[in-house]
Design an enzyme around this catalytic site. Sequence first.
Site, PDB file in Angstrom:
ATOM      1  N   SER A  19       0.748  -1.381   0.184  1.00 52.66           N
ATOM      2  CA  SER A  19       0.268  -0.226  -0.026  1.00 52.66           C
ATOM      3  C   SER A  19       1.043   1.315  -0.089  1.00 52.66           C
ATOM      4  CB  SER A  19      -0.827   0.275   1.240  1.00 52.66           C
ATOM      5  OG  SER A  19      -1.774   0.879   1.104  1.00 52.66           O
ATOM      6  N   THR A  20       0.963   2.157   0.932  1.00 50.10           N
ATOM      7  CA  THR A  20       1.518   3.366   1.226  1.00 50.10           C
ATOM      8  C   THR A  20       3.178   3.073   0.900  1.00 50.10           C
ATOM      9  OG1 THR A  20      -0.195   4.029   2.709  1.00 50.10           O
ATOM     10  CG2 THR A  20       1.842   5.482   2.476  1.00 50.10           C
ATOM     11  N   HIS A  57      -2.798  -0.864  -3.283  1.00 53.34           N
ATOM     12  CA  HIS A  57      -3.980   0.166  -3.027  1.00 53.34           C
ATOM     13  C   HIS A  57      -3.964   1.047  -3.893  1.00 53.34           C
ATOM     14  CE1 HIS A  57      -4.308  -1.883   1.138  1.00 53.34           C
ATOM     15  NE2 HIS A  57      -5.035  -2.586   0.410  1.00 53.34           N
ATOM     16  N   MET A  80      -0.385   1.331   5.269  1.00 52.37           N
ATOM     17  CA  MET A  80      -0.904   1.473   6.252  1.00 52.37           C
ATOM     18  C   MET A  80      -2.006   0.843   6.716  1.00 52.37           C
ATOM     19  SD  MET A  80      -0.532   4.903   7.420  1.00 52.37           S
ATOM     20  CE  MET A  80       0.603   6.412   7.016  1.00 52.37           C
ATOM     21  N   ASP A 138      -4.653  -4.551   6.038  1.00 49.98           N
ATOM     22  CA  ASP A 138      -5.012  -5.460   4.924  1.00 49.98           C
ATOM     23  C   ASP A 138      -3.838  -6.123   4.837  1.00 49.98           C
ATOM     24  OD1 ASP A 138      -6.662  -6.396   3.068  1.00 49.98           O
ATOM     25  OD2 ASP A 138      -5.856  -4.778   1.445  1.00 49.98           O
TER      26      ASP A 138
END
Length: 377
Positions: free
Chosen positions: A189-190, A215, A308, A311
């Site tokens: 993600s991030t 994401h 973050m 998930d």
Amino acid sequence: MPQREIRVLVVDDSAVVRSIIADSIAATPDLKVVATAADGRQALEILDSVQPDVITLDIQMPNMDGLATLDAILARRPIPVIMVSSLTKLGAEITLDALDRGAVDYLEKPDYGAKTRAALREELPRKIRSAASLDVERILQIRRNRKQRRAEAEKAAAERHSPLSPEEKKQPGPCPAELANKCIAIGISTGGPPALAELFRALKPPLPPIVVVQHMPPSFTKPLAWRLDALSALSIKEAAQGDVLQPNHVLIAPGGKHLQVRRVGDTVKAVVRDGSPVSGHKPSIDVMMQSVAATFGSGCLGVIMTGMGRDGADGCRAIREAGGYVLGQDEATSDVYGMNKVAFVEGNVDRQIPLDAAAAAITLEVRRLRAPAASVA
């Protein structure tokens, strides 16, 4: 003691968009707009006087565009910058450049509809709070270290061999048949796009099919896949309904859709579907990993990386319960030690690794999957 307000500078050449973003921030008690600017030059003029904790920065502006403004801001101070991008191919490509240069996140450019404004009031405060908690100087150092390692590796490779054409890079040679019955599932993600670039530069065939959830919103994942494909010896594309999972091929989950896999006869195919967010996301790492675990069982290797939230933690557990193995990116090389930390703390990661060792670790574990009873050095 009351929580200190997070100070935000909003930079956008559209007065309407500045108003939409500022109104969304003003509606949140712990956030405060300290100033707005119509272009990059104006933002730099007021930067020191307004002392923002976070900046939202438009990409396409007159006088000084978003990338030039980003570089100038980060050269002056390590401030968290969230890029505000239009949902276009060009906007996505520039956003990926910005993330490479040190922006910490991005936001879809709001339109004028009530639905968009309502969604923004939920998403924007979350992104600003997350950005404000980041150590941007550390993230920039991670970027510099990666760039230096990449330059050194490219120089060494150039000294050993003549450069390969793109076509030659995509010729993996013989592929062991048993790799088709294995799968690598990557969740990120991030901080993901720069980390994925680092990983896929280093991964070499032969490898099992790879599925990835990053994401991202719609319109961003296809340019990401193109960018990764151009730098990798593997073939990488955005997943489409019915794509067959093949060795040495990578499928990236489309933004705004869940990605699963399903066995059909002797093949395994991608299932791209709509649905509600799971673990707060669509695409969801948990959805993808649970599907891969159910389909490939002990032939699955999970990799959970920077990001973050949580998930992927349940998906990693599903892989281990099915007899597979899970690698987790370590804290030192993660932009955000979040999802991978949760998975590790909950006991769903077998081994943590730094990003620059991830390709070697994945290759080793693939060898173990192919010959689990054998000793692999």
